[in-house]
Scaffold this active site. Structure first.
Site, short mmCIF file in Angstrom:
data_model
loop_
_atom_site.label_atom_id
_atom_site.label_comp_id
_atom_site.label_asym_id
_atom_site.label_seq_id
_atom_site.Cartn_x
_atom_site.Cartn_y
_atom_site.Cartn_z
N SER A 183 2.36 -0.44 -11.36
CA SER A 183 2.94 -1.55 -10.38
C SER A 183 2.22 -2.71 -10.69
CB SER A 183 2.72 -1.19 -8.98
OG SER A 183 2.80 -2.15 -7.96
N TYR A 195 -3.91 1.32 -2.83
CA TYR A 195 -2.74 1.25 -4.01
C TYR A 195 -3.10 0.40 -5.10
CZ TYR A 195 2.04 1.14 -5.48
OH TYR A 195 3.06 1.04 -6.07
#
Length: 263
Positions: free
Chosen positions: A150, A166
């Site tokens: 990501s 995350y």
């Protein structure tokens, strides 16, 4: 003889295992691989979601099947690898996409939530990659591994996006990709990562609500979020012989967000 571009991107005869594949980015990538000719094994935790997703793939003329498994659990991961091998033969393409996020200020972030995110987002990638490589790819000296990272793994976030676990896990995925690509090149296994930006999905619902879709889109030079086609091209490039000389790399698919935020 040099192959044509159509031949280089052709995945006929290949088998792909896609985790977190019942919806969103995972399903988009499964469609891309299937449309290029690969047979697809989808996995996620919920059988009912997988049944719907596989029906959609089959309706598009794609040979697709499913196995329900929780990629945060080692026993489930190994069962997934073994059952895929039994039902479909050796895995040529592995897409590590299953993931989780958790929003909380770093000072109050629950340790158990940190562990949940890390177990699924990076530990699960390692266990499944190792298992598939040992049973399918290393013996045949051929394989493609695609890891979903990501742009959150490239740096920090705006203050309203409190996703320390995350971000950390996705940064780990990027370096995991580099290290594994370096080590497994001798087996003719390529390992690459995709770093999506903001795509409407269940995982990004909290961010979209907190910041607003228009505001997020405005951060991108292309002034939009990702759509249902934007990961397809890169997925097939990494999975096919068109990308056979690319390994240990990551590429952001984010509308340009990372080039203006310094990621």
């Amino acid at each position: 003889m040099t192959r044509t571009i159509q031949q280089l991107f052709d995945l006929k005869g290949k088998t792909a295992l896609v985790t977190g594949g019942s919806r969103g980015l995972g399903l988009q990538m499964a469609f891309a691989l299937g449309e290029a000719g690969a047979r697809i094994m989808l996995s996620s935790r919920k059988a009912e979601d997988l049944e719907v997703a596989v029906a959609d793939l089959q309706a598009a003329g794609i040979d697709a099947r499913w196995i329900a498994a929780d990629c945060a659990k080692e026993a489930d991961i190994r069962r997934l690898g073994d059952e895929t091998l039994q039902r479909m033969g050796a895995v040529d393409i592995l897409v590590n996409n299953a993931g989780a996020a958790w929003g909380a200020p770093a000072e109050d972030h629950p340790v158990e939530a940190w562990d949940k995110v890390m177990n699924l987002n990076i530990r699960g990638y390692f266990i499944l990659s190792q298992h598939v490589a040992k049973t399918s790819m290393i013996p045949r000296k051929s394989g493609r591994i695609i890891n979903l990272a990501s742009i959150a793994g490239l740096g920090g976030n705006p203050p309203e996006m409190q996703t320390i676990a995350y971000n950390t896990s996705k940064g780990a995925v990027i370096n995991f990709t580099r290290a594994l690509g370096a080590e497994w090149g001798k087996y003719n296994i390529t390992v690459n990562a995709i770093c999506p930006g903001f795509f409407p999905s269940k995982m990004t619902q909290g961010t979209l609500k907190a910041m607003g879709e228009e505001k997020l889109a405005a951060h991108a030079p292309l002034h939009r979020l990702g759509d249902d086609e934007d990961l397809k091209g890169l997925t097939v490039l990494y999975a096919s012989d068109a990308g056979k000389h690319i390994t240990g790399q990551w590429l952001a698919v984010d509308g340009g967000v990372s080039i203006v935020t310094g990621g």
